[in-house]
Structures are given as C-alpha cells and as structure tokens.
Motif scaffolding. Structure first.
Motif, PDB file in Angstrom:
ATOM      1  N   LEU A  69     -99.507  48.960 -16.268  1.00  0.00           N
ATOM      2  CA  LEU A  69     -98.813  48.430 -15.223  1.00  0.00           C
ATOM      3  C   LEU A  69     -97.253  47.991 -15.665  1.00  0.00           C
ATOM      4  O   LEU A  69     -96.271  48.492 -15.117  1.00  0.00           O
ATOM      5  CB  LEU A  69     -99.461  47.279 -14.302  1.00  0.00           C
ATOM      6  CG  LEU A  69    -100.560  47.736 -13.438  1.00  0.00           C
ATOM      7  CD1 LEU A  69    -100.950  46.346 -12.767  1.00  0.00           C
ATOM      8  CD2 LEU A  69     -99.998  48.649 -12.258  1.00  0.00           C
ATOM      9  N   LYS A  70     -97.448  47.265 -16.744  1.00  0.00           N
ATOM     10  CA  LYS A  70     -96.032  47.161 -17.115  1.00  0.00           C
ATOM     11  C   LYS A  70     -95.180  48.286 -17.619  1.00  0.00           C
ATOM     12  O   LYS A  70     -93.971  48.232 -17.519  1.00  0.00           O
ATOM     13  CB  LYS A  70     -96.220  45.997 -18.335  1.00  0.00           C
ATOM     14  CG  LYS A  70     -94.872  45.276 -18.800  1.00  0.00           C
ATOM     15  CD  LYS A  70     -95.175  44.335 -20.003  1.00  0.00           C
ATOM     16  CE  LYS A  70     -93.750  43.661 -20.467  1.00  0.00           C
ATOM     17  NZ  LYS A  70     -94.077  42.630 -21.783  1.00  0.00           N
ATOM     18  N   GLU A  71     -95.827  49.047 -18.269  1.00  0.00           N
ATOM     19  CA  GLU A  71     -95.134  50.109 -18.804  1.00  0.00           C
ATOM     20  C   GLU A  71     -94.724  51.005 -17.667  1.00  0.00           C
ATOM     21  O   GLU A  71     -93.691  51.602 -17.725  1.00  0.00           O
ATOM     22  CB  GLU A  71     -96.054  51.035 -19.657  1.00  0.00           C
ATOM     23  CG  GLU A  71     -96.197  50.428 -21.235  1.00  0.00           C
ATOM     24  CD  GLU A  71     -97.244  51.259 -21.908  1.00  0.00           C
ATOM     25  OE1 GLU A  71     -97.874  52.281 -21.379  1.00  0.00           O
ATOM     26  OE2 GLU A  71     -97.521  50.785 -23.033  1.00  0.00           O
ATOM     27  N   ALA A  72     -95.521  51.099 -16.515  1.00  0.00           N
ATOM     28  CA  ALA A  72     -95.125  52.012 -15.448  1.00  0.00           C
ATOM     29  C   ALA A  72     -93.860  51.378 -14.586  1.00  0.00           C
ATOM     30  O   ALA A  72     -93.220  52.113 -14.250  1.00  0.00           O
ATOM     31  CB  ALA A  72     -96.438  52.030 -14.510  1.00  0.00           C
ATOM     32  N   GLU A  77     -88.229  51.709 -13.456  1.00  0.00           N
ATOM     33  CA  GLU A  77     -86.976  51.049 -13.454  1.00  0.00           C
ATOM     34  C   GLU A  77     -86.036  51.880 -14.432  1.00  0.00           C
ATOM     35  O   GLU A  77     -84.804  52.109 -13.984  1.00  0.00           O
ATOM     36  CB  GLU A  77     -87.068  49.576 -14.314  1.00  0.00           C
ATOM     37  CG  GLU A  77     -87.543  48.461 -13.521  1.00  0.00           C
ATOM     38  CD  GLU A  77     -86.968  48.247 -12.285  1.00  0.00           C
ATOM     39  OE1 GLU A  77     -85.658  48.367 -12.064  1.00  0.00           O
ATOM     40  OE2 GLU A  77     -87.637  48.177 -11.150  1.00  0.00           O
ATOM     41  N   ALA A  78     -86.391  52.532 -15.438  1.00  0.00           N
ATOM     42  CA  ALA A  78     -85.507  53.401 -16.235  1.00  0.00           C
ATOM     43  C   ALA A  78     -85.354  54.484 -15.402  1.00  0.00           C
ATOM     44  O   ALA A  78     -84.073  55.013 -15.425  1.00  0.00           O
ATOM     45  CB  ALA A  78     -86.279  53.952 -17.574  1.00  0.00           C
ATOM     46  N   LEU A  79     -86.120  55.179 -14.663  1.00  0.00           N
ATOM     47  CA  LEU A  79     -85.896  56.363 -13.886  1.00  0.00           C
ATOM     48  C   LEU A  79     -84.916  56.074 -12.763  1.00  0.00           C
ATOM     49  O   LEU A  79     -84.070  56.601 -12.266  1.00  0.00           O
ATOM     50  CB  LEU A  79     -87.086  56.934 -13.350  1.00  0.00           C
ATOM     51  CG  LEU A  79     -88.144  57.614 -14.032  1.00  0.00           C
ATOM     52  CD1 LEU A  79     -89.396  57.860 -13.521  1.00  0.00           C
ATOM     53  CD2 LEU A  79     -87.743  58.933 -14.564  1.00  0.00           C
ATOM     54  N   LEU A  80     -84.997  54.996 -12.063  1.00  0.00           N
ATOM     55  CA  LEU A  80     -84.261  54.406 -11.096  1.00  0.00           C
ATOM     56  C   LEU A  80     -82.720  54.051 -11.584  1.00  0.00           C
ATOM     57  O   LEU A  80     -81.671  54.615 -11.093  1.00  0.00           O
ATOM     58  CB  LEU A  80     -84.684  52.866 -10.588  1.00  0.00           C
ATOM     59  CG  LEU A  80     -86.027  53.231  -9.549  1.00  0.00           C
ATOM     60  CD1 LEU A  80     -86.198  51.685  -9.048  1.00  0.00           C
ATOM     61  CD2 LEU A  80     -85.608  54.112  -8.294  1.00  0.00           C
ATOM     62  N   LYS A  81     -82.591  53.611 -12.733  1.00  0.00           N
ATOM     63  CA  LYS A  81     -81.308  53.316 -13.257  1.00  0.00           C
ATOM     64  C   LYS A  81     -80.731  54.621 -13.496  1.00  0.00           C
ATOM     65  O   LYS A  81     -79.566  54.875 -13.507  1.00  0.00           O
ATOM     66  CB  LYS A  81     -81.593  52.749 -14.627  1.00  0.00           C
ATOM     67  CG  LYS A  81     -80.342  52.192 -15.378  1.00  0.00           C
ATOM     68  CD  LYS A  81     -80.503  51.486 -16.674  1.00  0.00           C
ATOM     69  CE  LYS A  81     -79.344  51.312 -17.323  1.00  0.00           C
ATOM     70  NZ  LYS A  81     -79.445  50.747 -18.689  1.00  0.00           N
ATOM     71  N   GLU A  82     -81.622  55.676 -14.121  1.00  0.00           N
ATOM     72  CA  GLU A  82     -80.978  56.839 -14.480  1.00  0.00           C
ATOM     73  C   GLU A  82     -80.509  57.716 -13.209  1.00  0.00           C
ATOM     74  O   GLU A  82     -79.561  58.332 -13.173  1.00  0.00           O
ATOM     75  CB  GLU A  82     -82.013  57.712 -15.343  1.00  0.00           C
ATOM     76  CG  GLU A  82     -81.659  58.987 -15.500  1.00  0.00           C
ATOM     77  CD  GLU A  82     -82.804  60.043 -16.386  1.00  0.00           C
ATOM     78  OE1 GLU A  82     -82.343  61.143 -16.640  1.00  0.00           O
ATOM     79  OE2 GLU A  82     -83.739  59.311 -16.732  1.00  0.00           O
ATOM     80  N   ALA A  83     -81.449  57.370 -12.296  1.00  0.00           N
ATOM     81  CA  ALA A  83     -80.901  58.311 -10.859  1.00  0.00           C
ATOM     82  C   ALA A  83     -79.764  57.559 -10.439  1.00  0.00           C
ATOM     83  O   ALA A  83     -78.744  58.023  -9.910  1.00  0.00           O
ATOM     84  CB  ALA A  83     -82.051  57.948  -9.855  1.00  0.00           C
ATOM     85  N   ARG A  84     -79.467  56.143 -10.506  1.00  0.00           N
ATOM     86  CA  ARG A  84     -78.206  55.387 -10.110  1.00  0.00           C
ATOM     87  C   ARG A  84     -77.162  55.964 -10.746  1.00  0.00           C
ATOM     88  O   ARG A  84     -75.943  56.160 -10.341  1.00  0.00           O
ATOM     89  CB  ARG A  84     -78.364  53.979 -10.121  1.00  0.00           C
ATOM     90  CG  ARG A  84     -79.128  53.449  -9.012  1.00  0.00           C
ATOM     91  CD  ARG A  84     -79.023  51.920  -9.034  1.00  0.00           C
ATOM     92  NE  ARG A  84     -80.291  51.511  -9.230  1.00  0.00           N
ATOM     93  CZ  ARG A  84     -80.978  50.698  -9.949  1.00  0.00           C
ATOM     94  NH1 ARG A  84     -80.611  50.367 -11.172  1.00  0.00           N
ATOM     95  NH2 ARG A  84     -82.260  50.295  -9.889  1.00  0.00           N
TER      96      ARG A  84
END
Length: 164
Positions: A69-72, A77-84
C-alpha cells in the motif's frame, strides 16, 4: 469377623489383588491412556505451533500489505506529480507558442500599417504635388496674362536669383 479390624489375610489378598489389577491396568490400560494423553499433548503442541505460524504469517502478510500500500501510494504520488509537471509544461508551451504567434501577428500588422502609411504618404505627396502644379499653373497663367505683371515677375525672379 469384624470389619473394623482387618486381618492379615484380608490385607494380603487385597494387596495381591491390587498389584494384579495394577499390572493388568499397566499392561492393557495404562499404555493406551498414556499414549492417548501423549497423542493429545502432541496434537495440542502442533495446534499451538500451527496457530503461532499462522499468526506470524498473518503478521508478515499484514506487513507486506502495508508495504505494498505504501509503495502504491508513493507510485500514485509520483504519477500525479509527473502528470502535474506535464500539464504545467504543456500550459507553458502553449503560452509561449501563443505569445510567439501574437508577436508575429503584431509584427505583420505593424509591417502592414507601415506599408499602408508609406503608400498613403506617397499618394498624399502625389496628390499634393498635383495640386501644387495645378495651383502654380493657374497662378502662372493669371500672372502671365497681364504684361506688366509678367515683367514684374521676371524682375523679381532675377532679383532673387544669384549668380554662383
């Protein structure tokens, strides 16, 4: 025979009967009872060990689930940051492109305005020159129609003209 005072024979035969019964119980009942108790004890030990193993496995699974869950969450968060970042970059690129297009349009408009201005100025100069020539022609005709005025004009021109 008195029941309150035991005799030697009664005690002897009671002891022999007890020993005989003890030997028979030992041979036929004691081993199976001890075996059953031992099997039961082993079963309980195995059940406790299985329960302990299941508890440890459950703790490991819980820890694994928490780690997953922590890794997910981190990946999300990484995907959201990249998308932003991609969104911001696209917006910045669009703004830059729009600014460049606007600058080009402004430059073209300024060039067109300058061209129109030059064209208008040239047309105005031609028109003014034409009017000036017409006015001069009318003035010269009027001036030259009278003989006295002709002589006066020639003299004034000669007076203004200087020899170099």
């Amino acid at each position: 025979m008195d029941l309150i005072t035991p005799e030697f024979g009664l005690v002897f035969w009671t002891a022999i009967t007890f020993l005989f019964l003890l030997l028979i119980l030992r041979k036929f009942a004691w081993k199976p009872i001890l075996g059953a108790v031992s099997d039961r004890e082993e079963g309980i030990k195995n059940a406790l060990a299985s329960a302990e193993n299941a508890r440890k496995e459950m703790e490991n699974l819980t820890a694994d689930n928490e780690r997953i869950l922590k890794e997910a969450r981190l990946e999300r968060e990484a995907l959201l940051k990249e998308a932003r970042e991609i969104k911001e970059q696209m917006i910045a690129n669009a703004e830059t492109e729009a600014q460049e297009k606007a600058n080009k349009i402004i430059e073209k408009a300024q060039a067109a305005i300058e061209s129109e201005k030059k064209s208008a100025m040239a047309e105005l100069k031609n028109h003014v020159a034409g009017l000036s020539v017409e006015i001069a022609e009318k003035v010269v005709r009027q001036e030259l129609s009278n003989k006295d005025k002709q002589l006066e004009l020639v003299e004034s021109m000669l007076g203004e003209a200087t020899l170099n």
